[in-house]
Design a protein around this motif. Sequence first.
Motif, PDB file in Angstrom:
ATOM      1  N   UNK A 122     -95.945 -39.038 -26.715  1.00 56.60           N
ATOM      2  CA  UNK A 122     -97.270 -39.463 -27.206  1.00 56.60           C
ATOM      3  C   UNK A 122     -97.447 -39.083 -28.666  1.00 56.60           C
ATOM      4  N   UNK A 123     -97.018 -37.858 -29.015  1.00 58.91           N
ATOM      5  CA  UNK A 123     -97.217 -37.386 -30.396  1.00 58.91           C
ATOM      6  C   UNK A 123     -96.434 -38.248 -31.384  1.00 58.91           C
ATOM      7  N   UNK A 124     -95.145 -38.488 -31.097  1.00 53.17           N
ATOM      8  CA  UNK A 124     -94.336 -39.210 -32.084  1.00 53.17           C
ATOM      9  C   UNK A 124     -94.685 -40.695 -32.119  1.00 53.17           C
ATOM     10  N   UNK A 125     -95.349 -41.187 -31.072  1.00 53.22           N
ATOM     11  CA  UNK A 125     -95.762 -42.597 -31.047  1.00 53.22           C
ATOM     12  C   UNK A 125     -97.194 -42.784 -31.563  1.00 53.22           C
ATOM     13  N   UNK A 126     -97.859 -41.702 -31.901  1.00 54.25           N
ATOM     14  CA  UNK A 126     -99.224 -41.829 -32.412  1.00 54.25           C
ATOM     15  C   UNK A 126    -100.255 -42.117 -31.338  1.00 54.25           C
ATOM     16  N   UNK A 127     -99.909 -41.822 -30.084  1.00 58.91           N
ATOM     17  CA  UNK A 127    -100.868 -42.005 -28.981  1.00 58.91           C
ATOM     18  C   UNK A 127    -101.701 -40.731 -28.815  1.00 58.91           C
ATOM     19  N   UNK A 128    -102.858 -40.822 -28.159  1.00 61.98           N
ATOM     20  CA  UNK A 128    -103.643 -39.603 -27.925  1.00 61.98           C
ATOM     21  C   UNK A 128    -102.841 -38.629 -27.059  1.00 61.98           C
ATOM     22  N   UNK A 129    -102.965 -37.352 -27.334  1.00 60.26           N
ATOM     23  CA  UNK A 129    -102.285 -36.340 -26.519  1.00 60.26           C
ATOM     24  C   UNK A 129    -103.009 -36.214 -25.188  1.00 60.26           C
ATOM     25  N   UNK A 130    -102.246 -35.848 -24.148  1.00 63.40           N
ATOM     26  CA  UNK A 130    -102.853 -35.702 -22.827  1.00 63.40           C
ATOM     27  C   UNK A 130    -103.323 -34.274 -22.582  1.00 63.40           C
ATOM     28  N   UNK A 131    -104.006 -34.106 -21.462  1.00 69.41           N
ATOM     29  CA  UNK A 131    -104.456 -32.763 -21.078  1.00 69.41           C
ATOM     30  C   UNK A 131    -103.251 -31.937 -20.634  1.00 69.41           C
ATOM     31  N   UNK A 132    -103.236 -30.664 -21.001  1.00 67.61           N
ATOM     32  CA  UNK A 132    -102.141 -29.769 -20.597  1.00 67.61           C
ATOM     33  C   UNK A 132    -102.570 -28.873 -19.437  1.00 67.61           C
ATOM     34  N   UNK A 133    -103.643 -29.251 -18.766  1.00 66.67           N
ATOM     35  CA  UNK A 133    -104.184 -28.397 -17.697  1.00 66.67           C
ATOM     36  C   UNK A 133    -103.130 -28.120 -16.631  1.00 66.67           C
ATOM     37  N   UNK A 134    -103.050 -26.844 -16.245  1.00 67.63           N
ATOM     38  CA  UNK A 134    -102.109 -26.424 -15.202  1.00 67.63           C
ATOM     39  C   UNK A 134    -102.701 -26.758 -13.843  1.00 67.63           C
ATOM     40  N   UNK A 135    -101.934 -27.475 -13.014  1.00 68.28           N
ATOM     41  CA  UNK A 135    -102.470 -27.891 -11.719  1.00 68.28           C
ATOM     42  C   UNK A 135    -102.412 -26.752 -10.706  1.00 68.28           C
ATOM     43  N   UNK A 136    -101.351 -25.936 -10.791  1.00 67.96           N
ATOM     44  CA  UNK A 136    -101.200 -24.806  -9.855  1.00 67.96           C
ATOM     45  C   UNK A 136    -100.325 -23.741 -10.499  1.00 67.96           C
ATOM     46  N   UNK A 137    -100.478 -22.459 -10.113  1.00 69.39           N
ATOM     47  CA  UNK A 137     -99.522 -21.453 -10.589  1.00 69.39           C
ATOM     48  C   UNK A 137     -98.105 -21.880 -10.222  1.00 69.39           C
ATOM     49  N   UNK A 184     -88.265 -25.532  -9.478  1.00 69.90           N
ATOM     50  CA  UNK A 184     -89.673 -25.239  -9.744  1.00 69.90           C
ATOM     51  C   UNK A 184     -90.322 -24.960  -8.395  1.00 69.90           C
ATOM     52  N   UNK A 185     -91.185 -23.946  -8.347  1.00 70.32           N
ATOM     53  CA  UNK A 185     -91.908 -23.675  -7.092  1.00 70.32           C
ATOM     54  C   UNK A 185     -93.360 -23.359  -7.413  1.00 70.32           C
ATOM     55  N   UNK A 186     -94.232 -23.721  -6.481  1.00 71.19           N
ATOM     56  CA  UNK A 186     -95.673 -23.493  -6.656  1.00 71.19           C
ATOM     57  C   UNK A 186     -96.144 -22.389  -5.727  1.00 71.19           C
ATOM     58  N   UNK A 187     -97.301 -21.823  -6.023  1.00 69.80           N
ATOM     59  CA  UNK A 187     -97.884 -20.811  -5.145  1.00 69.80           C
ATOM     60  C   UNK A 187     -99.366 -20.710  -5.421  1.00 69.80           C
ATOM     61  N   UNK A 188    -100.056 -19.973  -4.571  1.00 68.56           N
ATOM     62  CA  UNK A 188    -101.478 -19.743  -4.849  1.00 68.56           C
ATOM     63  C   UNK A 188    -101.630 -18.755  -6.000  1.00 68.56           C
ATOM     64  N   UNK A 189    -100.608 -17.896  -6.167  1.00 66.38           N
ATOM     65  CA  UNK A 189    -100.572 -16.997  -7.327  1.00 66.38           C
ATOM     66  C   UNK A 189     -99.212 -17.176  -7.989  1.00 66.38           C
ATOM     67  N   UNK A 190     -99.113 -16.721  -9.220  1.00 65.59           N
ATOM     68  CA  UNK A 190     -97.846 -16.872  -9.935  1.00 65.59           C
ATOM     69  C   UNK A 190     -96.773 -15.965  -9.315  1.00 65.59           C
ATOM     70  N   UNK A 191     -97.197 -14.853  -8.750  1.00 65.39           N
ATOM     71  CA  UNK A 191     -96.230 -13.961  -8.075  1.00 65.39           C
ATOM     72  C   UNK A 191     -95.618 -14.669  -6.863  1.00 65.39           C
ATOM     73  N   UNK A 192     -96.468 -15.372  -6.105  1.00 70.56           N
ATOM     74  CA  UNK A 192     -95.976 -16.119  -4.942  1.00 70.56           C
ATOM     75  C   UNK A 192     -94.998 -17.204  -5.377  1.00 70.56           C
ATOM     76  N   UNK A 193     -95.347 -17.876  -6.455  1.00 73.05           N
ATOM     77  CA  UNK A 193     -94.470 -18.951  -6.963  1.00 73.05           C
ATOM     78  C   UNK A 193     -93.127 -18.372  -7.392  1.00 73.05           C
ATOM     79  N   UNK A 194     -93.163 -17.209  -8.057  1.00 69.64           N
ATOM     80  CA  UNK A 194     -91.914 -16.583  -8.529  1.00 69.64           C
ATOM     81  C   UNK A 194     -91.046 -16.154  -7.354  1.00 69.64           C
ATOM     82  N   UNK A 195     -91.705 -15.622  -6.320  1.00 66.90           N
ATOM     83  CA  UNK A 195     -90.960 -15.192  -5.139  1.00 66.90           C
ATOM     84  C   UNK A 195     -90.279 -16.404  -4.479  1.00 66.90           C
ATOM     85  N   UNK A 196     -91.028 -17.480  -4.411  1.00 69.28           N
ATOM     86  CA  UNK A 196     -90.515 -18.685  -3.749  1.00 69.28           C
ATOM     87  C   UNK A 196     -89.353 -19.302  -4.539  1.00 69.28           C
ATOM     88  N   UNK A 197     -89.480 -19.329  -5.859  1.00 76.55           N
ATOM     89  CA  UNK A 197     -88.411 -19.978  -6.638  1.00 76.55           C
ATOM     90  C   UNK A 197     -87.137 -19.137  -6.569  1.00 76.55           C
TER      91      UNK A 197
END
Length: 405
Positions: free
Chosen positions: A295-310, A357-370
Motif C-alpha cells: 500500500x505504501x509504495x503504491x500510494x494507497x491509504x495504509x491499513x489498520x495495524x490493530x492486533x486481532x489476538x495475542x 504462528x500461534x494464538x492465545x488469550x494471553x501472549x504467554x499462552x500463545x508462546x507456550x503453544x507455538x
Amino acid sequence: MRESSVIYPGAVIGVMGSGQLGRMLAIAARRLGYRVHTYSSESDTPTGQVADLEVVGAYEDELAVRAFARGLDVLTFEFENIPVASIDWASQECAVRPSGNALHICQQRVREKTFLRDAGLPIAGFRSVSDEFELRSAVAELGVPSVLKTAAFGYDGKGQAKITADSDLASVWQSFKQLSVLEAWVPFERELSVIVARGMDGSMQVFPLCENVHANHILDVTLVPARVPEQVMRDARCIAETVAEAIDFVGVLTVELFLLPDGRLVVNELAPRTHNSGHFSFDACETSQFEQQLRAVCGLPLGSTRLLRPVAMANLLGDVWACGEPNWASALSLPEVKLHLYGKSEPRAGRKMGHLVAFGDTVEEAAKLVREARSRLDSRVDSRVDSRLVGARTLENPLSSERSG
Ligand code: AMP
C-alpha cells in the motif's frame, strides 16, 4: 522516471531480492490483483515461486537492472544489501520506493549510527574503526565489554565479536580488517522491535510492539504484544515515527531496540524493510506488514495495524529437518496454529525455512503453544536423516536476499 501518485491493482510491482520477505509481499500483492516481478542472482527462489516473472541477474549488471526496471510501475526491495548504484539505475527507469537514500543510510553501520545520533535518538556509544590502532583507542574510550561489528553486510550476529578484557585485539583485528564499528555494551533486559509503515503522503501506521527472543544470534520467538509497560510502547512508537520521518521514508521500516532495566530504550539497528519479527502480522493484524509495504509504495491509504489476538511466532530453521521430514501433521493438529514455509529446497542448519504462528488469550499462552507446536515437529514420521540437510553451518552469501528478515 515515471512517477504517478497512485499505482492501482493490475500494475507491476518489482521486488529486488527474492527471499521470504519478497514471497510474502508477492502473496499480499497478488491478493490485491497486482502483478509481481522479482530480480536476484538465484532461481526458483521463495519470491520467484509466487511471482509472475523471476529474473535472474547480477545486481551489478546495469543493462539487466535497467531492463528489469523498465517493465515495472514501481520497484521496492526486500533486503538492504543491494548496491545503491543498482537502485540509482532503476530509479532512472521507474519509481523506486523506499528511496536509494534510505538504503544508503541503513546498509552501513557508521552512516546509520551517525544518522540516528544526529536525529537525537538514543543509541549506544560507538566509534568508527578502520585499523588496529583505532580499535585499541576505541576500546580504551568505550571500555569492556564492548562489541565490534563490521560496518557492512552484518546480520544475525555475523561479523561481530565481543571484546572483553582478555581479548587479543591484534588477532581480533586480523579477522575483521575492514571498516567496523565498536559499540559500547548495552546491558539490556529485553530485545524489542517496532515496525512502522509510512505512506507517500507522510501518514504512518505503527505495528504493535514485538518482544524478540534470540537463539545463537538468530531470532527464535517473537511475542506480541511485548510484555512491557504502556510507556515503553509509546516511546517505541515515537522512535519509529521519528526515524521514518527523518529519512522521509516510504514503505515499511523496522527499528530494533534494546530495553534497559530502567525502562529506557536504545536503538540497536534499522532495517529499511519488513522484518522477521513482523511475520505475526500476516495472520494476526488487520493489515500485515507486507500488505502495508505494498500500500505504501503504491500510494494507497495504509491499513489498520490493530492486533486481532495475542500471538507468538517461532522461526523454523533448517535444523528442524535434521532427523527427517518434520511431523507437520502433529503440529497442525493443534488448534490455533498456522504454518508458513518459504519453498526452500535445501534445509541447511541455521537457514530460515519457515515459521509457525500461534494464538492465545494471553501472549504467554500463545508462546507456550507455538513452542509446543515446534517441538511436535520432532516427533518423526520418518526417522531417516534428510539427505537434503547440509549439516555444517555454512557462511551465506551476503548478497543473497534470503538472509534477511
Ligand atoms: P545485531 O546484528 O546488531 O542485531 O546484533 C545481534 C545481537 O547481538 C543482538 O540481537 C544482541 O543480542 C547482541 N548485541 C548487539 N549489539 C549489542 C550491544 N551493543 N550490547 C549487547 N549486546 C549486543
